[in-house]
Design an enzyme around this catalytic site. Structure first.
Site, PDB file in Angstrom:
ATOM      1  CE  LYS A  28      80.181  60.745  54.268  1.00  0.00           C
ATOM      2  NZ  LYS A  28      78.888  60.390  54.807  1.00  0.00           N
ATOM      3  CD  GLU A  52      75.841  53.451  54.400  1.00  0.00           C
ATOM      4  OE1 GLU A  52      75.117  54.444  54.556  1.00  0.00           O
ATOM      5  OE2 GLU A  52      77.050  53.547  54.218  1.00  0.00           O
TER       6      GLU A  52
END
Length: 179
Positions: A80, A130
């Site tokens: 990622k 977040e």
């Protein structure tokens, strides 16, 4: 303060200088999403048309970085990659930081909006959906997001989107990486 807070920014660059501070005082308020006044129009934005905007890195360079990251992921180097860009804004007028923060928070009342002193005459201002990390008493809390989809105004559509997330190899992989 019985619950001191440290605010700041930690650079990703190894030679970057962290900017951390313990504020003299902290004011707390309920989440903006719980405030009934959120429905009212926020303060005026001032003179945004006068601002000079500089993309860092520039769009072409950022596109090259994305392409390079995709190549390296396909080669198995990464699972990622999170790339980011900065917009440097310069205004000929004095900045209204509280107003900017208010408008930014109103764009995502459920998010985490911040303004952190990051050096003499500098403030890092931003918003994130977040919470990276927080300590509540003796507990460390993290709320990372991965494999998400926007909500809709209809229950049936929300159920369809949730089912699609649960069947998406890409989203399930993102979730596993974050976990």
């Amino acid at each position: 303060d019985p619950a001191p807070v440290v605010v700041g920014a930690l650079p990703f660059a190894p030679d970057g200088v962290p900017a951390l501070a313990v504020p003299r005082s902290v004011r707390r308020a309920p989440a903006l999403r719980e405030d009934p006044l959120i429905a009212l129009r926020g303060p005026d934005a001032g003179h945004p048309s006068d601002w000079r905007i500089r993309e860092v890195p520039a769009a072409g360079r950022y596109g090259e970085a994305v392409a390079a990251a995709v190549r390296r992921m396909r080669a198995g180097e990464f699972d990622k990659v999170v790339l980011a860009r900065t917009l440097e804004l310069t205004s000929p007028h004095p900045l209204d930081l509280p107003g900017m923060l208010n408008r930014l928070a109103r764009r995502d009342p459920g998010g985490y909006t911040f303004a952190v002193p990051s050096g003499p005459g500098r403030t890092l201002i931003g918003a994130s959906p977040e919470l990276l990390v927080a300590r509540r008493g003796g507990q460390l809390v993290a709320n990372p997001l991965a494999g998400s989809a926007p909500r809709s105004g209809e229950l049936a559509e929300d159920v369809r989107r949730a089912a699609a997330l649960l069947e998406s190899p890409k989203d399930l992989h993102e979730h596993a990486v974050v976990v």
